[in-house]
Design a protein around this motif. Structure first.
Motif, short mmCIF file in Angstrom:
data_model
loop_
_atom_site.label_atom_id
_atom_site.label_comp_id
_atom_site.label_asym_id
_atom_site.label_seq_id
_atom_site.Cartn_x
_atom_site.Cartn_y
_atom_site.Cartn_z
N LEU A 155 15.17 30.86 51.23
CA LEU A 155 16.35 30.75 50.39
C LEU A 155 16.92 32.12 50.07
O LEU A 155 18.14 32.33 50.08
N ILE A 156 16.04 33.07 49.77
CA ILE A 156 16.48 34.43 49.46
C ILE A 156 17.22 35.03 50.65
O ILE A 156 18.27 35.68 50.48
N TYR A 165 19.98 23.09 47.93
CA TYR A 165 18.56 22.92 48.27
C TYR A 165 17.66 23.48 47.16
O TYR A 165 16.65 22.90 46.79
N ALA A 166 18.04 24.63 46.61
CA ALA A 166 17.23 25.27 45.57
C ALA A 166 17.21 24.45 44.29
O ALA A 166 16.21 24.45 43.56
N CYS A 207 26.33 17.58 50.42
CA CYS A 207 25.70 17.83 51.71
C CYS A 207 26.67 17.54 52.86
O CYS A 207 26.79 18.33 53.81
N GLU A 208 27.36 16.42 52.79
CA GLU A 208 28.27 16.03 53.87
C GLU A 208 29.47 16.98 53.96
O GLU A 208 29.88 17.35 55.07
N PRO A 257 18.10 26.13 55.10
CA PRO A 257 18.23 25.27 53.92
C PRO A 257 19.66 24.78 53.71
O PRO A 257 20.23 24.92 52.62
N TRP A 258 20.27 24.24 54.74
CA TRP A 258 21.62 23.71 54.63
C TRP A 258 21.71 22.43 55.47
O TRP A 258 20.83 22.12 56.27
N CYS A 259 22.78 21.69 55.27
CA CYS A 259 22.97 20.41 55.96
C CYS A 259 23.73 20.62 57.27
O CYS A 259 24.52 21.53 57.41
#
Length: 334
Positions: free
Chosen positions: A24-25, A80-81, A106-107, A181-183
């Motif tokens: 994430l960082i 996500y975080a 997300c979408e 960490p993404w959609c």
């Protein structure tokens, strides 16, 4: 083990596979740097005289796409975080059966970053084509027809592909399948890798091949010019402008980890049990996929001596820029 009733879902220790905080960082840092880098590129284009040519204009369009990617990935990482771990795992269990995504953030994030990533690939290829044709024809290859084609291809085709994915309801939570960490594409789909190829990775690999081919053609052309004229000036590129033909290195270096993960995930199940190799790659991908605007800022603003000096003079308030656009070709004018 899964059920539409969330209370009946049994979450085990082995289910609790989440990305490390360091991933994430990496995303937060690279996305933030790219947002800053994009702003610097925009300011440079507006203020610095030597930056005002058609190729730099194309770089601005590329930067718009890269800025959208950086913002989208930043939103995705933030989502996500802030997620609830238990609810996230319950959703993953439910999606394995129903493959229905209900998270609007997300979408939307998936739609924006899918479109912007595709657009970035197209603009990168077009910049290489533009430079190659300008170098070969010895004049700015920037007719009105060409500019219309550039925009139709680089914005229109990605938009069409993204709307196609939206119409088939494939955009959404992927649960770690070859992304950070993404959609992107729903990981529960039976043909998930086919959709990933159509909406990103296939075009990305094609961009690698095309831009590398254009690079080789330009280097051979410049080499022949040097041999023929025994004078570097006859290939008509400023030393700093030769940086533009290196642009394909930026996208390959930054996005290679994601491509490797995609290829690896297509033959190995890394979705639920990522190993050390994949964790190393996901760190690199989480930084690289969001960092193109930052890398381009370094290459085309701070690495370019004339641009850097002009910008610094303006910051100090003593710049005396020359009026008019600066040509890409050293011995020609727009």
């Amino acid at each position: 083990m899964s059920s539409n009733n969330s209370s009946s879902v049994n979450i085990t220790v082995s289910d609790r596979v989440s990305l490390p905080q360091s991933v994430l960082i990496c995303t937060f840092v690279s996305s933030s740097l790219s947002i800053i880098g994009a702003v610097v590129i925009f300011i440079t284009y507006c203020l610095v005289t030597v930056a005002k040519n058609q190729t730099r204009r194309l770089l601005v369009y590329l930067t718009i796409a890269d800025l959208m990617t950086a913002v989208g990935n930043l939103v995705g990482a933030s989502r996500y975080a802030l997620r609830n771990e238990t609810e996230y795992l319950i959703s993953r269990h439910q999606m394995q059966n129903t493959c229905i995504s209900t998270n609007a953030v997300c979408e939307v994030q998936s739609f924006v970053t899918t479109f912007s990533s595709l657009s970035s690939f197209f603009w990168t290829s077009i910049i290489m084509v533009h430079i190659m044709m300008t170098l070969i024809t010895q004049r700015e290859w920037s007719t009105l027809r060409n500019r219309v084609i550039y925009h139709c291809v680089s914005w229109g085709v990605p938009l069409g592909i993204t709307f196609l994915a939206l119409s088939y309801d494939v955009l959404g939570e992927d649960f770690f399948t070859s992304t950070g960490p993404w959609c992107w594409i729903k990981g529960c789909l039976p043909n998930v890798f086919l959709w990933m190829t159509l909406t990103g990775k296939g075009w990305e690999i094609l961009t690698y091949i095309l831009t590398m081919t254009f690079y080789i053609i330009m280097k051979i052309h410049m080499w022949k010019k040097r041999l023929r004229f025994r004078d570097r000036s006859h290939h008509h590129l400023r030393e700093e402008d030769e940086l533009y033909i290196m642009i394909f290195f930026v996208i390959i270096i930054l996005r290679a980890a994601g491509t490797i993960r995609f290829l690896y995930a297509s033959v190995e199940n890394i979705n639920n049990s990522p190993g050390t190799f994949d964790l190393v790659l996901v760190h690199i991908q989480s930084f690289g996929d969001s960092a193109q605007a930052f890398a381009n800022c370094i290459l085309f603003c701070f690495r370019d001596t004339a641009v850097r000096q002009d910008l610094w003079n303006r910051v100090r308030g003593i710049g005396q820029p020359i009026r008019g656009d600066a040509p890409l070709l050293a011995n020609t004018v727009n």
